[in-house]
Write a protein that holds these residues in place. Structure first.
Motif, short mmCIF file in Angstrom:
data_model
loop_
_atom_site.label_atom_id
_atom_site.label_comp_id
_atom_site.label_asym_id
_atom_site.label_seq_id
_atom_site.Cartn_x
_atom_site.Cartn_y
_atom_site.Cartn_z
N TYR A 62 -3.72 12.27 15.03
CA TYR A 62 -4.26 10.93 14.88
C TYR A 62 -3.17 9.87 14.96
O TYR A 62 -1.99 10.15 14.74
N THR A 63 -3.58 8.65 15.25
CA THR A 63 -2.69 7.50 15.14
C THR A 63 -2.59 7.16 13.66
O THR A 63 -3.60 7.05 12.97
N LEU A 64 -1.35 7.01 13.15
CA LEU A 64 -1.13 6.75 11.74
C LEU A 64 -0.63 5.32 11.56
O LEU A 64 0.21 4.85 12.34
N ARG A 65 -1.14 4.67 10.52
CA ARG A 65 -0.83 3.26 10.29
C ARG A 65 -0.54 3.00 8.83
O ARG A 65 -1.15 3.62 7.95
N GLY A 66 0.36 2.05 8.55
CA GLY A 66 0.63 1.59 7.19
C GLY A 66 0.04 0.21 7.02
O GLY A 66 0.56 -0.76 7.57
N ASP A 67 -1.06 0.11 6.31
CA ASP A 67 -1.77 -1.16 6.13
C ASP A 67 -1.56 -1.71 4.73
O ASP A 67 -1.17 -0.98 3.81
N ALA A 68 -1.88 -2.98 4.57
CA ALA A 68 -1.85 -3.61 3.25
C ALA A 68 -3.17 -4.35 3.04
O ALA A 68 -3.80 -4.80 4.00
N ILE A 80 -4.43 -6.28 6.25
CA ILE A 80 -3.41 -6.47 7.28
C ILE A 80 -3.10 -5.11 7.90
O ILE A 80 -2.53 -4.24 7.24
N GLU A 81 -3.50 -4.94 9.15
CA GLU A 81 -3.24 -3.71 9.87
C GLU A 81 -1.76 -3.66 10.27
O GLU A 81 -1.18 -4.70 10.60
N ASP A 82 -1.19 -2.46 10.26
CA ASP A 82 0.22 -2.28 10.63
C ASP A 82 1.12 -3.24 9.85
O ASP A 82 2.03 -3.84 10.42
#
Length: 89
Positions: A62-68, A80-82
Motif C-alpha cells: 500500500y501507499t503509506l502516509r503520515g497525516d495530521a 492534513i494529508e502527507d
C-alpha cells in the motif's frame, strides 16, 4: 489507536490502496496543533508505525502516509494529508 511502549498512532485508516497513520491534536488553533507535533513526538510516532508495519506485512503493498488532524473548538477538524514523512530520510 495503536500503542506500544515507545509511542503510539492515534488513527490508522485504510482507504483504497492507501494507509494513513494519523496524529490527532486538539488545540485552540491550527498553528498550536501543528506545533505540538514536534520532532520528539514524530520519533515516537514513527516507532509505533514501524512496529505496526512489522506486524502487518501485507501493508507493504500500500501507499503509506503520515497525516495530521487538528481539532479546534467549535470548528470542523482539519485533516492534513502527507503532513510529515514516515521515515527519517
Amino acid at each position: 489507536r495503536y500503542r506500544i511502549k515507545e509511542g503510539e498512532v492515534d488513527l490508522i485508516i485504510r482507504r483504497g490502496r492507501t494507509i494513513a497513520f494519523v496524529e490527532v491534536k486538539a488545540r485552540a488553533d491550527f498553528a498550536s496543533g501543528m506545533d505540538a507535533i514536534d520532532e520528539m513526538k514524530l520519533k515516537k510516532f514513527r516507532k509505533a508505525v514501524d512496529h505496526w508495519l512489522m506486524r502487518n506485512v501485507w501493508a507493504e503493498a500500500y501507499t503509506l502516509r503520515g497525516d495530521a488532524m487538528v481539532i479546534r473548538p467549535w470548528r470542523r477538524p482539519l485533516h492534513i494529508e502527507d503532513a510529515f514523512p514516515l521515515a527519517l530520510s
